[in-house]
Design a protein around this motif. Structure first.
Motif, PDB file in Angstrom:
ATOM      1  N   TYR A 106       0.815  -1.206   0.000  1.00 22.44           N
ATOM      2  CA  TYR A 106       0.000   0.000   0.000  1.00 22.44           C
ATOM      3  C   TYR A 106       0.854   1.265   0.000  1.00 22.44           C
ATOM      4  CZ  TYR A 106      -2.812   3.663   2.292  1.00 22.44           C
ATOM      5  OH  TYR A 106      -3.415   4.843   2.632  1.00 22.44           O
ATOM      6  N   ARG A 107       1.809   1.360   0.922  1.00 25.06           N
ATOM      7  CA  ARG A 107       2.543   2.605   1.086  1.00 25.06           C
ATOM      8  C   ARG A 107       3.363   2.950  -0.155  1.00 25.06           C
ATOM      9  NH1 ARG A 107       6.977   4.997   1.797  1.00 25.06           N
ATOM     10  NH2 ARG A 107       7.108   6.927   3.033  1.00 25.06           N
ATOM     11  N   THR A 108       3.984   1.956  -0.780  1.00 23.96           N
ATOM     12  CA  THR A 108       4.808   2.219  -1.967  1.00 23.96           C
ATOM     13  C   THR A 108       3.993   2.870  -3.070  1.00 23.96           C
ATOM     14  OG1 THR A 108       6.272   0.363  -1.463  1.00 23.96           O
ATOM     15  CG2 THR A 108       6.231   1.139  -3.741  1.00 23.96           C
ATOM     16  N   VAL A 109       2.791   2.349  -3.311  1.00 27.31           N
ATOM     17  CA  VAL A 109       1.946   2.863  -4.388  1.00 27.31           C
ATOM     18  C   VAL A 109       1.437   4.263  -4.056  1.00 27.31           C
ATOM     19  CG1 VAL A 109      -0.213   2.508  -5.651  1.00 27.31           C
ATOM     20  CG2 VAL A 109       1.295   0.567  -5.188  1.00 27.31           C
ATOM     21  N   VAL A 110       0.946   4.453  -2.832  1.00 26.17           N
ATOM     22  CA  VAL A 110       0.361   5.745  -2.459  1.00 26.17           C
ATOM     23  C   VAL A 110       1.441   6.822  -2.346  1.00 26.17           C
ATOM     24  CG1 VAL A 110      -0.987   6.975  -0.716  1.00 26.17           C
ATOM     25  CG2 VAL A 110      -1.591   4.629  -1.329  1.00 26.17           C
ATOM     26  N   ALA A 111       2.567   6.478  -1.754  1.00 21.91           N
ATOM     27  CA  ALA A 111       3.658   7.455  -1.610  1.00 21.91           C
ATOM     28  C   ALA A 111       4.168   7.899  -2.982  1.00 21.91           C
ATOM     29  CB  ALA A 111       4.797   6.863  -0.798  1.00 21.91           C
TER      30      ALA A 111
END
Length: 674
Positions: A534-539
């Motif tokens: 999740y974090r990789t895509v959103v960041a």
């Protein structure tokens, strides 16, 4: 012992409760019970990008009711819808209700066998799918909250950008511009008409391909066409009789159901989804939010059993269709829960939609329709130029799947098959025929067609933009916001606001590009399959916007209300004394205008000179005369007459007006007594 089953829609409660019987209590979450804040808070906090959820207004009362139900239950089953959104709702319920070891069940049709099978095989919540849904929600929120205000500031009016909404608007704007830029090409052909002894008429058309200039697509030589139109005597140079099968269309996905219901039943996409939801809740159809064109094994067998009993001929083996790129295929295509149920639905509209779904699903597993296809080539001579005419005839000889589902025909075209009304006779090679007449065909190339409202979803789906469950909402949203309009035939046209948004975003923001959106859908799929996080895509999306927002300064956005001093957009601002309009160029430009019914008003003219100066600061005094606003409805305002300093607000001196009309400057403290 009581088991609590929580579903999404209240419409499912009664039917599921009747299937489960004693020992079970069925309650509904009524969709989402929590969401991101609505008070202007982004609700997505970098650098972790965790989401800040709060109960929705409806969710507060729903959660209170469900907490009581949980307290009285021995076991809890979360039976929300079988998609990512449903998985996320199940997690929200488990978290908000503080369930320990929550159990998750899903079923794609509200039938006794599907429900009981699900009850017998509970699982844990799929957190990878939950995180994929959260990533979609976070990305939509980030784009909307960060880009929309920047657009609005530049334009001086409320504009919005959206991760799927903006590409949808772009599609419609770009199509309109393609139409405007299209140059019509006039080209030519020739058609011969023949009459048999029994009076039957048939036609043959000149094959222009051997006569085209190199690289040309159309015949532009009108004089050659006129020469060919003089040909009357021809001989058969080739003849073929063949049979051609036509396979049925795939069962409906969400987008193709919306499209077909629009064409055949004249339902818009929103109405179609509302009706499909009712049919699903009644147990009449399988889950209606799907991008999978294939039926599961149980569905194929159910239709096959009905077909055998009804005397319908099945295809040699179950049919399969290739899914669109990016399809999730989480559950099967839309079909009747039981094929032997020929009618379902409580209203006429529901019954019509059910019949359409039933016909398409049952037809998908039947034999091909078969046509007898006849093709004849006719050779002739046009003043020394060898020419060939081709006659094609097509006759339906075996209806096959058309016994239950009429052939799909686009409203704006013929049946799309050449020769369907051309009774070409049997010819032997060398047979001579004399044409009864001929005509030059003057043809014109046509620009691309505008996109119909019910075709927008399938168009987005082909580009792998968004998900079928969102298309109805996206279409309604861009219409409601005035970015596109719909004409009387259902075609979508761009509005000026839509063009403004398209031109501001394209070339500056990656999310406005079709390839970006397709790639992002792949990223969301990877999160759902635990191949990405999740974090990789959103960041990554957040960081890209940091750079892209700076490029918005170069966008030529037409201001709704340009500043009369610097040309930048004026925007409506709420101040301490109500609304006013201020320049977006502030602090470089401090121009303001009064607000008049939501629009910039005219600047008040400066007060006329009085010839008196302020004893406190030396600036000119202005005489103020008039009647104050009434304090209450029905009351009269108070008349006033005084002098004040034009240096306000730095100087707040006021002076009473004397009997001679001059300021009373010996008031001492510079304050008017009335």
């Amino acid at each position: 012992m009581t088991t609590l089953v929580i579903v999404e829609s209240p419409g499912k409660v009664k039917k599921i409760g009747a299937v489960l019987g004693a020992g079970y209590r069925v309650e509904a979450s009524v969709g989402h019970v929590r969401d991101l804040p609505t008070d202007g808070d982004l609700g997505v906090a970098p650098p972790s990008f965790e989401l800040n959820y709060v109960p929705t207004e409806r969710g507060k009362s729903v959660l209170a009711k469900l907490k009581t139900a949980v307290a009285g239950a021995d076991d809890v089953l979360l039976a929300t819808d079988p998609d990512r959104e449903g998985e996320a709702i199940a997690w929200h319920l488990a978290d908000a209700l503080k369930l320990k070891n929550p159990k998750r069940i899903t079923f794609t049709a509200i039938t006794a066998e599907k429900i009981k099978a699900a009850i017998a095989a509970p699982r844990t919540i799929d957190m990878a799918r939950v995180r994929a849904q959260e990533a979609r929600r976070a990305l939509d929120r980030i784009v909307g909250f960060r880009v929309s205000p920047a657009l609005s500031d530049r334009a001086g009016q409320s504009l919005s950008a959206g991760r799927v909404q903006s590409p949808a608007v772009r599609l419609i704007v770009d199509r309109e511009r393609e139409i405007a830029a299209f140059k019509v090409t006039e080209h030519y052909g020739v058609e011969l008409t023949f009459k048999e002894q029994d009076g039957t008429l048939w036609k043959a058309e000149w094959d222009t391909k051997p006569h085209l200039a190199e690289g040309a697509e159309y015949l532009l030589d009108q004089s050659l066409a006129a020469q060919v139109a003089k040909v009357r005597d021809v001989k058969a140079s080739a003849f073929e009789d063949a049979e051609k099968g036509k396979a049925p269309a795939a069962p409906f996905t969400t987008s193709t159901l919306q499209q077909a219901a629009g064409r055949r039943l004249k339902f818009n996409e929103t109405k179609t989804m509302e009706l499909a939801q009712k049919l699903y809740e009644q147990g009449a159809i399988t889950y209606h939010r799907t991008d999978n064109p294939n039926l599961d094994a149980a569905g194929v067998e159910d239709i096959a059993a009905y077909a055998r009993g009804a005397g319908l001929r099945l295809a040699e083996k179950p049919r399969k269709w290739k899914s669109k790129d990016g399809a999730q295929e989480g559950h099967e295509a839309i079909r009747p829960a039981h094929a032997d149920q020929l009618d379902a639905g409580e209203t006429e509209a529901e019954k019509a939609l059910y019949r359409l779904i039933w016909q398409r699903a049952v037809a998908s597993q039947l034999t091909d329709a078969v046509y007898a296809v006849r093709t004849a080539s006719l050779a002739g001579d046009a003043d020394g130029t060898a020419v060939t005419f081709v006659a094609r005839g097509r006759t339906l000889i075996d209806r096959g799947w058309m016994e239950v589902y009429a052939e799909d025909v686009d409203d704006d075209k013929d049946d799309g098959e050449e020769g369907s009304n051309n009774p070409v006779p049997a010819l032997a090679i060398g047979d001579s025929r004399t044409a009864d007449g001929a005509r030059v065909l003057t043809k014109k190339t046509k620009p691309p067609s505008r996109i119909k409202r019910t075709d927008l979803g399938p168009t987005l789906e082909k580009l792998a933009i968004g998900r079928p469950s969102t298309y109805a909402a996206i279409t309604q949203n861009i219409l409601n916001r005035g970015y596109v309009t719909e004409d009387s035939k259902g075609y979508l046209h761009p509005a000026p606001l839509g063009e403004t948004i398209r031109d501001a975003l394209v070339g500056r923001f990656a999310f406005a590009e079709f390839d970006y959106t397709r790639k992002l859908e792949d990223d969301l799929d990877d999160i759902a399959e635990a191949k990405n996080d999740y974090r990789t895509v959103v960041a990554g999306a957040w960081e890209a916007l940091d750079t892209e927002l700076g490029a918005l300064d170069s966008a030529q956005i037409t201001a709704a209300y340009p500043c009369d001093q610097c040309g930048k957009a004026m925007r409506r601002v709420k101040g301490g004394n109500g609304f006013f309009w201020g320049c977006t160029g502030y602090p470089d430009c401090k121009n303001t205008l009064p607000d008049v019914k939501g629009k910039p008003g005219e600047r008040k003219a400066p007060p006329p000179p009085t010839g008196h100066d302020c004893p406190k600061c030396g600036k000119p005094l202005a005489r103020r005369q008039g009647v104050s606003k009434p304090p209450k409805k029905g009351m009269k305002g108070r008349p006033y007459d005084f002098y004040s300093c034009t240096g306000f607000p730095k100087c707040d001196a006021k002076f009473n007006t004397g009997a001679d009309g001059k300021p009373v400057l010996d008031a001492g403290d510079g304050k008017a007594s009335a």
